[in-house]
Motif scaffolding. Structure first.
Motif: not given
Lengths: 187, 977
Positions: B932-939
């Protein structure tokens, strides 16, 4: 001696005048004691006559007040409290700032909508006195627009208006190649 | 300066919240690590079966120990490029000789701790591959402690086992002595046998060395009188040397201690000649092998050898022996048959012959190939009876341990030789959702019916989830066979796709010819298929990657073993491993590629070019030919010629009925410029934005060219100032449609190895700075060559044309921004984390020289990083000030504390959610992880507190109910007043 009570008279056509003016017109000095035939003083007897001219002048003044009110109000509170608030918030884009600026934006828009009610109180009198309120209304609108412009400018400086190239980047489609090439080291 | 540096550090720390580190308890949750050892070259069972140790050395230069009961790795070490030549075990120690006899190491056999290492200073010839090296434990100085004796080249060395002190060194004066082997060693003398490297006259010769000081007692006398030519030589540690003369079917013996010489004759088996002799290490016996794979076990008697047992000859059989802790020898034969495998073992003492038959479902010639190696481990049970463990190495690099005819464990070492890896989506279970994901369906519905459909789908999902969770509790027995599954893998494994797209099948093609399907959630092998009998596999193409009904298709391409290197193709279902068809094409294909031309729905065709530059299609139907012919003018095939240091581009030309490649351009690099590596654009990479927005909200339009090939070359350039040649690395960007060099980057004083990776408009490569002696990483970003940045919306509109395609013929040269950074470590290989829609930042995933996987934030590799103090615009853009060092942050190491031995390749595939992509790294090991290059922003994260959410909602509900009750009560009482 008993105190002098002010005598009041019935006066018509003074609605729309401020209280002090109204008082001046209706109160005509102290009541003479019963039985006194001669007036004591002549000067107290000076009758205040409401001329049409005076009324017109007064309405005119009132109309200007109403017309300039948003500008004044903005200058007073805007330059004072709101400017301080805005300065505190900075021009960064974050939720509080956006909410606050939106709230600011609502003021002039609501003002523009309420142009009728704002002039309603003096409208009838003005009609009676044949005072033309058009110029005042225009000034009122100009003032509101000025405030609106200021806040829009603020939105612009916050970067919330789509004026720069970056805002329209999504309209540029990513294109696909017409040709296809592939290859590599021979197996 | 200090202030600036601390500012830089601070900026780095602030700007790097997006690191994909994980908590300790998350290790192994979303990732798995399959540890392999490679193909064993030596296998040694620990004589005590209770110790359950099996020592190994492999051709991947890994040394270690396996648990012989479970097949798990107890310890292992990779020696890198150092070839392991010999290993030997004794007591607490495991000794190894590696690096072509140049380094001796002694390891603690229990835990693999290196006790000492010593160089031998051997002058062994590196060009000869058949050199013999030997290492042995023997007490040489008579102190009852075993010492390490090493024979390498023409040298013999003795080291103290405990501390590695070299006791003495002996060197043969004869330079032609190359293959020295220790014949015998005790406290009196060491005897060394050597074979003259002169092939014509392979005389075994023996030297006697004083074991006290290493002085020569007798230097190389001819060991065997009258035998001038040995076809096979063998010696045991008891000091006997055997020499087989095939022509006379006789074995000549020489006992070094007494100097006794004798001859015994071995009759030919079914009139077949004997080919080799092997003396048993712990018994006065020998195994003689014959041409037809038959063998005898015979005594070393003078005259005629007494045959104890004869093993029948069968093609493909293998004979090996082992001894238990009492020294009793057991000779075993493994023989592949049509019904599977027959294992025969002959006990030398009891003369007992045991035969075990292994069913073809466990071991078969079709699935395992031939037997390559066998290690025999007889053991004594507590009641005194004998047992047998047999470890078989097959051609598919499967290590199978048989105990009394049943399989104890199996290891698939082919996984250490993965050449191609691909991630295949598992089909989604709920068809209602598939439909809603389809854009045509979405567009055809009005918003209200879409909402209704979605609600219904969500409800079905919820019910499904509830049903499924109850299913999970009851176990795997209730699994239902998927519609596409003809083999039954979905009964054994969870083969349902998930909406996040984490469930995938990793398809691996390996050089031994095994193809594996591995489950991405568990790391278990779902299916495996062996092609080693028919072909050497080279390529893998996923021709049908998605299909609502799960009928996917892939093909493997290789060189046929039977038909003189003609191209072999086999079609498979990548989810089950079931082969649908195979064929051998009557051509030799030199290059093949997937073409984005549909043959039918969701299915792509493969284009191949043979050595005569004729173009072939797979599948080759009139329909695909027609489809290809229509697009042929727009197709260019390029071949990179390393020897010529040139690249040829082939256009398609119709000659009669067939398509031919015709050279339309050639990029030839200057003479002396060596082509190092190439990197092409990824065909299926999702690109979200056509430009980059700067801090002042101006736009730089990206130079997006899918046909861009990055080529790295190395050359020498004459430096006029100092008058000598300096190495130079050049990176060319070539448009492979027209063969135009779009950009050249030149690095002085640089050498390879160069690794390049491309993504969108970014080219990233690593190199070695020869002058400063450091690793560097460079980044090039390509932008459209506008005069200045596009500032206003109006200007932007001018660039927005209605065209949806571009042609290489009309592209301008790009404007290139570049920056170079210093890295503390070399990068072995790189990949780009690309996601479903390409919105998430495309971090670079790099393999460190330490075999770890490191995620480099794209912000660090940004040529727009300002040098000096960043301006407000730079800050607005989120640019970090330039710092020459690329920090390696421990939290950005995706493989956390794991080492993926001999990491070679990283493959990335997107998941179905935007924030996450899946990465599989292969080397000797296989490591799979989510990135997750920008953290798991959609879950919601794993650490999201569902309990507190539910509890607080419940508490609020109860509270509001209580309050309303009280309110009602109060109103009532007030009404009564």
């Amino acid at each position: 001696m008993a105190p002098n009570f002010p005598s009041r008279r019935w006066v018509f056509g003074v609605d729309g005048l401020p209280r002090s003016e109204r008082n001046a017109l209706t109160v005509s000095g102290a009541i003479e004691p019963t039985g006194q035939l001669e007036p004591r003083e002549d000067s107290a007897q000076v009758k205040k006559v409401i001329t049409i001219e005076k009324k017109r002048e007064f309405i005119e003044k009132r109309a200007w007040d109403v017309a300039l009110q948003p500008g004044k109000q903005f200058m007073m509170t805007g330059v004072g409290f709101k400017a301080f608030m805005m300065w505190m918030m900075g021009s960064g884009v974050h939720i509080m700032n956006i909410i606050f600026t939106f709230y600011q934006l609502m003021g002039p828009i609501r003002g523009l909508m309420s142009i009728g009610p704002a002039f309603k109180a003096i409208e009838e009198t003005a009609k009676e006195l044949r005072v033309d309120l058009l110029i005042h209304k225009l000034v009122f609108i100009a003032c509101q627009l000025g405030v609106l412009l200021y806040i829009t400018n603020r939105f612009g400086s916050m970067g919330l208006l789509p004026t720069s190239a970056g805002d329209w980047l999504t309209t540029v489609k990513v294109k696909y190649p017409e040709e296809f090439s592939t290859g590599g080291f021979p197996m | 300066m200090l202030a600036y540096q601390s500012f830089t550090l601070l900026a780095c720390l602030i700007c790097l919240p997006f690191v994909s580190s994980l908590y300790e308890d998350q290790a192994g949750l979303n990732d798995f690590h399959v540890q392999n050892i490679g193909k064993p070259t030596s296998l040694l069972f620990h004589p005590d079966p209770h110790k359950r140790r099996l020592f190994f050395a492999t051709d991947l230069n890994i040394i270690g120990a396996l648990d012989s009961k479970h097949g798990t790795i107890l310890w292992r070490h990779s020696l890198g490029n150092e070839e392991i030549n010999a290993i030997e075990y004794s007591g607490r120690f495991l000794a190894s000789l590696s690096g072509r006899g140049k380094i001796v190491r002694v390891w603690n056999a229990a835990d693999g701790v290196l006790i000492w290492d010593q160089p031998t200073n051997s002058e062994a010839d590196d060009s000869r591959r058949d050199l013999k090296f030997s290492i042995r434990f023997a007490d040489v100085n008579g102190d009852d402690v075993e010492d390490v004796i090493v024979a390498t080249g023409n040298m013999v060395l003795v080291f103290s086992t405990s501390n590695g002190r070299k006791m003495w060194e002996w060197k043969s004066r004869k330079t032609n002595i190359k293959d020295a082997e220790i014949l015998f060693a005790d406290a009196k003398n060491v005897q060394v046998v050597a074979v003259d490297s002169n092939k014509v006259d392979r005389d075994p010769m023996v030297a006697k060395i004083n074991s006290k000081d290493g002085s020569t007692i007798a230097d190389f006398g001819k060991a065997i009188e009258g035998a001038s030519k040995c076809d096979s030589v063998s010696s045991n540690y008891g000091g006997v040397l055997a020499c087989l003369q095939a022509s006379s079917s006789s074995v000549h013996f020489f006992k070094a201690e007494t100097g006794k010489r004798w001859t015994s004759s071995v009759a030919s088996q079914a009139s077949k000649e004997a080919v080799s002799v092997e003396l048993l290490k712990s018994d006065e016996m020998m195994i003689v092998r014959y041409v037809n794979q038959a063998a005898i076990v015979a005594s070393l008697d003078e005259g005629t050898a007494k045959v104890l047992h004869t093993f029948e000859g069968q093609p493909g059989t293998l004979i090996s022996y082992g001894s238990d802790k009492n020294g009793d020898v057991l000779v075993a034969q493994a023989q592949p048959t049509s019904k599977g495998l027959v294992l025969k073992s002959f006990h030398l003492k009891t003369k007992e012959l045991v035969t075990n038959e292994i069913a073809s479902s466990i071991w078969s010639k079709e699935e395992n190939g031939s037997i390559e190696m066998m290690a025999v481990n007889p053991y004594v049970r507590k009641d005194g009876s004998g047992g047998l463990r047999l470890l078989l190495l097959s051609e598919n690099y499967a290590l199978t341990l048989f105990q009394q005819g049943s399989v104890l464990w199996e290891r698939h070492e082919a996984l250490a030789y993965i050449t191609e890896a691909e991630l295949v989506d598992l089909p989604l279970p709920a068809l209602s959702h598939n439909e809603l994901l389809d854009e045509n369906v979405i567009n055809s519905l009005n918003p209200i019916s879409r909402l209704v459909r979605r609600c219904i789908a969500d409800m079905t999902d919820l019910i499904d989830f509830l049903m499924k969770s109850s299913q999970l509790q009851t176990g795997a027995s209730t699994r239902q066979r998927a519609a596409w599954d003809e083999v039954g893998v979905s009964l054994k494994h969870d083969m349902h796709g998930d909406r996040f797209g984490f469930n995938k099948i990793l398809v691996f093609v390996t050089s031994p010819g095994m193809v594996f399907g591995m489950h991405s959630q568990t790391g278990n092998i779902v299916w495996k298929k062996f092609y080693g009998n028919d072909a050497i596999l080279e390529r893998f193409f996923l021709t049908k990657a998605t299909s609502p009904d799960g009928q996917l298709e892939c093909l493997v391409l290789g060189r046929s073993k039977q038909n003189s290197g003609h191209t072999f193709v086999a079609w498979m279902q990548p989810l089950t491993g079931a082969e649908t068809s195979r064929k051998v094409l009557p051509v030799k294909v030199i290059q093949a590629s997937l073409v984005p031309l549909l043959t039918q729905k969701h299915s792509y065709m493969v284009m191949m070019m043979d050595s005569a530059h004729k173009v072939h299609l797979l599948p080759d139907t009139p329909k695909t030919r027609e489809a290809f012919r229509k697009r042929a003018l727009h197709v260019v095939f390029y071949l990179v010629d390393k020897e010529r240091s040139a690249i040829d581009g082939f256009g398609m030309r119709e000659v009669g009925d067939e398509m031919r490649g015709e050279v339309i351009w050639t990029v030839a690099f200057p003479k002396g410029e060596k082509l190092l590596t190439i990197s092409a654009q990824r065909m299926n990479e999702a690109i979200r934005s056509a430009g980059r927005v700067l801090g002042n909200r101006a736009v730089l339009l990206k130079y997006l060219n899918k046909n861009l090939l990055a080529v790295a070359t190395a050359t020498q350039e004459r430096n006029e100032r100092i008058g000598q040649a300096d190495p130079v690395v050049r990176v060319y960007l070539i448009d492979t449609v027209i063969g135009a060099i779009v950009h050249t980057a030149s690095h002085k004083d640089a050498t390879g190895p160069v690794e390049i990776v491309q993504s969108e408009n970014v080219v990233i490569y690593t190199l070695w700075n020869n002058k400063k002696q450091r690793n560097e990483i460079a980044v090039l970003e390509l932008y459209e060559n506008t005069k200045h940045e596009i500032m206003t919306a109006g200007e932007m509109m001018m660039y927005n044309d209605s065209k949806t395609t571009y042609t290489s013929h009309a592209l301008d040269k790009p404007r290139v921004l570049s920056q170079t950074y210093i890295t503390h470590t070399a990068f072995k290989t790189m990949a780009v984390a690309h996601t479903m829609h390409g919105i998430t930042t495309k971090n670079v995933i790099a393999a460190l020289a330490s075999d770890q996987i490191f995620s480099i934030d794209k912000k660090l590799l940004d040529p727009r990083r300002p040098i000096g103090k960043p301006s407000p615009d730079d800050m607005e853009e989120g640019l970090m000030p330039y710092s020459p060092f690329l920090p390696v942050m421990p939290t950005a190491v995706l493989s956390y504390n794991r080492t993926i031995l001999q990491l070679r390749k990283i493959v990335v595939a997107p998941a179905r959610i935007e924030s996450t992509c899946l990465m599989v790294a292969v080397g000797a090991d296989v490591f799979f992880s989510r990135v997750t290059p920008a953290k798991a922003f959609d879950c919601l994260g794993d650490d999201f507190n569902y309990t507190s959410l539910v509890l607080s909602t419940l508490a609020l509900m109860i509270l509001s109910w209580v309050v309303s009750w009280f309110q009602a009560k109060r109103e009532l009482s007030q009404a009564w007043k």
